[in-house]
Design an enzyme around this catalytic site. Sequence first.
Site, PDB file in Angstrom:
ATOM      1  N   LYS A  60       9.915  13.285  -4.468  1.00  0.00           N
ATOM      2  CA  LYS A  60      10.081  14.121  -3.275  1.00  0.00           C
ATOM      3  C   LYS A  60      10.942  15.386  -3.049  1.00  0.00           C
ATOM      4  CE  LYS A  60       7.430  10.435  -2.955  1.00  0.00           C
ATOM      5  NZ  LYS A  60       7.349   8.805  -3.122  1.00  0.00           N
ATOM      6  N   ASP A  63      15.960   2.868  -0.290  1.00  0.00           N
ATOM      7  CA  ASP A  63      15.355   3.177  -1.458  1.00  0.00           C
ATOM      8  C   ASP A  63      15.697   4.516  -0.313  1.00  0.00           C
ATOM      9  OD1 ASP A  63      13.340   4.500  -1.672  1.00  0.00           O
ATOM     10  OD2 ASP A  63      11.332   3.224  -1.247  1.00  0.00           O
ATOM     11  N   TRP A 107       6.003   1.719   1.572  1.00  0.00           N
ATOM     12  CA  TRP A 107       7.146   1.168   0.369  1.00  0.00           C
ATOM     13  C   TRP A 107       8.134   0.178   0.658  1.00  0.00           C
ATOM     14  CZ3 TRP A 107       4.708   3.271  -3.939  1.00  0.00           C
ATOM     15  CH2 TRP A 107       4.581   4.701  -2.863  1.00  0.00           C
TER      16      TRP A 107
HETATM   17  C1  LIG Z   1       6.988   7.961  -3.445  1.00  0.00           C
HETATM   18  C2  LIG Z   1       7.720   6.725  -2.813  1.00  0.00           C
HETATM   19  C3  LIG Z   1       7.709   5.167  -4.177  1.00  0.00           C
HETATM   20  C4  LIG Z   1       7.028   5.755  -4.983  1.00  0.00           C
HETATM   21  O1  LIG Z   1       7.364   6.547  -6.005  1.00  0.00           O
HETATM   22  P1  LIG Z   1       7.158   6.572  -7.386  1.00  0.00           P
HETATM   23  O2  LIG Z   1       7.990   7.261  -8.195  1.00  0.00           O
HETATM   24  O3  LIG Z   1       5.596   6.469  -7.610  1.00  0.00           O
HETATM   25  O4  LIG Z   1       7.197   4.962  -7.838  1.00  0.00           O
HETATM   26  C5  LIG Z   1       8.825   4.278  -3.033  1.00  0.00           C
HETATM   27  N1  LIG Z   1       9.239   4.431  -2.196  1.00  0.00           N
HETATM   28  C6  LIG Z   1       9.665   5.770  -1.363  1.00  0.00           C
HETATM   29  C7  LIG Z   1       9.881   5.610   0.314  1.00  0.00           C
HETATM   30  C8  LIG Z   1       8.521   6.062  -1.749  1.00  0.00           C
HETATM   31  O5  LIG Z   1       8.403   8.126  -0.687  1.00  0.00           O
END
Ligand SMILES: *Cc1c(COP(=O)(O)O)cnc(C)c1O
Length: 360
Positions: free
Chosen positions: A195, A171, A101
């Site tokens: 998540k 993030d 990511w």
């Molecule tokens: C799942 C995830 C993403 C991507 O998320 P989307 O909503 O599918 O764009 C980005 N960063 C992390 C840490 C993730 O676990």
Amino acid sequence: MARVYNFAAGPAVLPEEVLKEAAEEMLDYRGCGMSVMEMSHRSKMFEEILNNAEADIRELMNIPDHYKVLFMQGGASTQFAMIPMNLMKNRVADYILTGQWSKKAYQEAQKFGKINAVASSADKTFSYIPDCSDLPISPDADYVYICQNNTIYGTKYHRLPDTKGKTLVADVSSCFLSEPVDVSKYGIIYGGAQKNIGPAGVVVAIIREDLITEDVLPGTPAMLTYKTHADAKSLYNTPPCYGIYICGKVFQWLKKMGGLEVMKERNEKKAALLYDFLDHSHLFKGTVVPEDRSLMNVPFVTGSEEMDAAFVKAAKEAGLENLKGHRTVGGMRASIYNAMPYEGVEKLVAFMKEFEAKHA
Ligand SMILES: *Cc1c(COP(=O)(O)O)cnc(C)c1O
């Protein structure tokens, strides 16, 4: 009705209470005769849902007043572009690469400026967090970027990097609301909802006000400008209303559970149960160095692809679902987010013991 224990990394398990409440309110939201899915995003009813959601996350995370909370769409991945487009004044940023990511965010940012990878754990398949105590931070960096919990590799920053005074952007998709954080240490904290917070599509971004300006990169679309959403209080266009409504219910649930200190304790207890088993198992092995382990995503392997596949299949038959590791790394991964009950992890560990006795 039989619910399974869902160890998926995302979209992931939500609190059963939240789903039940949403089901009860599906046809008639609190006497208004329609579903939240059917109501105007400009209605009083929805405005209240949105305002309450914001107030609750502010309370849960103790968000200072000079930070905005924005509910947007496009998932976490849209932020990979929005961050450079909104924050780059010098067109320079430093990224720390700890998995897929952060790598994706890094690649996207390269479209907009000079992006430096100031640290990486790629040399050991992202199984650890690099030492970030004295990084070669660029003097003109607009920000330093991290992915705080690495969903795929199961690592987590237990200490934030020293950014040498630069704005930290994180993030936190897969560790959002899993424990208390000091928001004031960040310029932006953001995450996709699917998540730990709610349905896919919604992204929640907590942004320090001075970073929300009209001074964005030329050509930045209105929808990708933080100021657009901040000025309109997340109602510039039709937001993902139903998703926000579910997020709001999860915030309410977290408050009822006792808040983030309590969630942290619960999450530590769950993770300890699984890691402790992995550390003593003769068949299963965790893949992350102990000091950088995630509380949310726990990858493990047996060392044999056939054995891994047999385990995933048998676990599924026992009602323990989605334990297959990410397609890029193989093995297994148990995601044990806020909504995964302790009993779910107990069941998993008991099943692993049984499987080990049969196969080791
Ligand atoms: C799942 C995830 C993403 C991507 O998320 P989307 O909503 O599918 O764009 C980005 N960063 C992390 C840490 C993730 O676990």
